[in-house]
Design an enzyme around this catalytic site. Sequence first.
Site, mmCIF file in Angstrom:
data_model
loop_
_atom_site.group_PDB
_atom_site.id
_atom_site.type_symbol
_atom_site.label_atom_id
_atom_site.label_comp_id
_atom_site.label_asym_id
_atom_site.label_seq_id
_atom_site.Cartn_x
_atom_site.Cartn_y
_atom_site.Cartn_z
ATOM 1 N N SER A 59 48.818 60.944 47.034
ATOM 2 C CA SER A 59 48.006 59.926 47.578
ATOM 3 C C SER A 59 48.702 58.652 47.244
ATOM 4 O O SER A 59 49.801 58.265 47.580
ATOM 5 C CB SER A 59 46.420 60.158 46.945
ATOM 6 O OG SER A 59 45.791 59.295 47.922
ATOM 7 N N ASP A 157 42.920 68.213 54.709
ATOM 8 C CA ASP A 157 42.793 66.638 54.200
ATOM 9 C C ASP A 157 42.753 65.925 55.206
ATOM 10 O O ASP A 157 43.322 65.587 56.081
ATOM 11 C CB ASP A 157 44.541 66.581 53.715
ATOM 12 C CG ASP A 157 44.399 65.340 52.777
ATOM 13 O OD1 ASP A 157 43.588 64.492 53.019
ATOM 14 O OD2 ASP A 157 45.433 65.040 52.103
ATOM 15 N N HIS A 192 42.583 67.277 49.674
ATOM 16 C CA HIS A 192 43.331 66.015 49.372
ATOM 17 C C HIS A 192 43.468 66.316 47.570
ATOM 18 O O HIS A 192 42.592 65.784 46.771
ATOM 19 C CB HIS A 192 42.677 64.906 49.430
ATOM 20 C CG HIS A 192 43.489 63.608 49.374
ATOM 21 N ND1 HIS A 192 44.612 63.263 50.065
ATOM 22 C CD2 HIS A 192 43.156 62.541 48.316
ATOM 23 C CE1 HIS A 192 45.018 62.200 49.679
ATOM 24 N NE2 HIS A 192 44.258 61.488 48.700
#
Length: 371
Positions: A59, A157, A192
């Site tokens: 991320s 995600d 995620h």
Amino acid sequence: MSFPHLTALTTALLAASLLVLAPGGAHAAKAVKPAATRDAAALPGYQADLSQTTVSGLSSGGFMAAQFAVAYSATVAGAGIIAGGPYFCSGQPGRFPYIPYLTNALTTCMNPGSAQVAPPVASELLRAANDFARARLIDDTANLKRQRVYLFSGTKDQTVTRPVVEQVGKFYALAGTPAAQIRFVDTLVAGHAILTDSQRDKPCAVTESPFINDCDYVQARDILQHLYPDLQPSPSTLTGKLIAFNQRSFIQGAYSSMHNTGYAYIPKACDSESCRVHVVFHGCLQTTQAIGDRFYTSTGYNQVADANKIIVLYPQAEPSPVYPYNPKGCWDFWGYTSINPIDPDFYRKSGTQMQAVKGMLDRLAARRGSR
């Protein structure tokens, strides 16, 4: 692990804080570093081989890994990017003197389809990188041809979506990186998160804290196997040591949003032999304040590193609720550490966080035992 979705009021307050704290402003604030309390020991030198340095992250950590790999391409030999986007992603679209870095970070660089905007454009971002290299703000982009790159996007995600991640591959392809050096994994039904093979972790498809998911897949090993094709099998028990070190000593800027303490895993062999280094950047909401030691002890990197003479460096961001505004402890890829929002330096070698991590690498490469 989404970045802060700012309300109009919060955005206004942030803009006001940037104006008030700008250099030369009528109410410019004096830079103050955190108080020196309960310092960890200084990071020692290990005579590490920086010619084989690699990076990875999830991320905001994925964005930081991509950013660091391009800016310091003369040092970095490869990058693993999990749910992250290309270098200078938040700088496009926009044209100087107005580039909406924060807006781009929250839309173009995350879920552009949901935000009804276009994904980042790799060709424009590479053009910007070439311009920065000519200005000597970053290393020569010709170095990108030798890097090995691992990319990942989970099918579940919705935080940083596939169209963003795939632009990293296009960026490298346009830079001349051979296709054989780029690996893109995009078929796992994952949310995620960084992925493991541990039932202790969250179910594979979810997106929730600590953003470490059990997908029957040791992602750390897959990343390192691609970046270092000569890997040996992981041991059943660790023989090295995890150290905490004084991270603040590497921070030059007053608004870094970096924690006083960083961590590193040192394989036993590295006490007497020269080892390579892999830097891992955690994601938002994965700081020690949010999930304790989970990220740097249970994501699988240490096990792989132990048998392969790889020092694993875990630099640490920290939440900052006021200024710089970074309430979720994200790495800076849109400029929150820059006092001047019109001319931020987060993407340059001189960026506060970038310089700090490079300083840690240089210390690891120093004479054994030096501090």
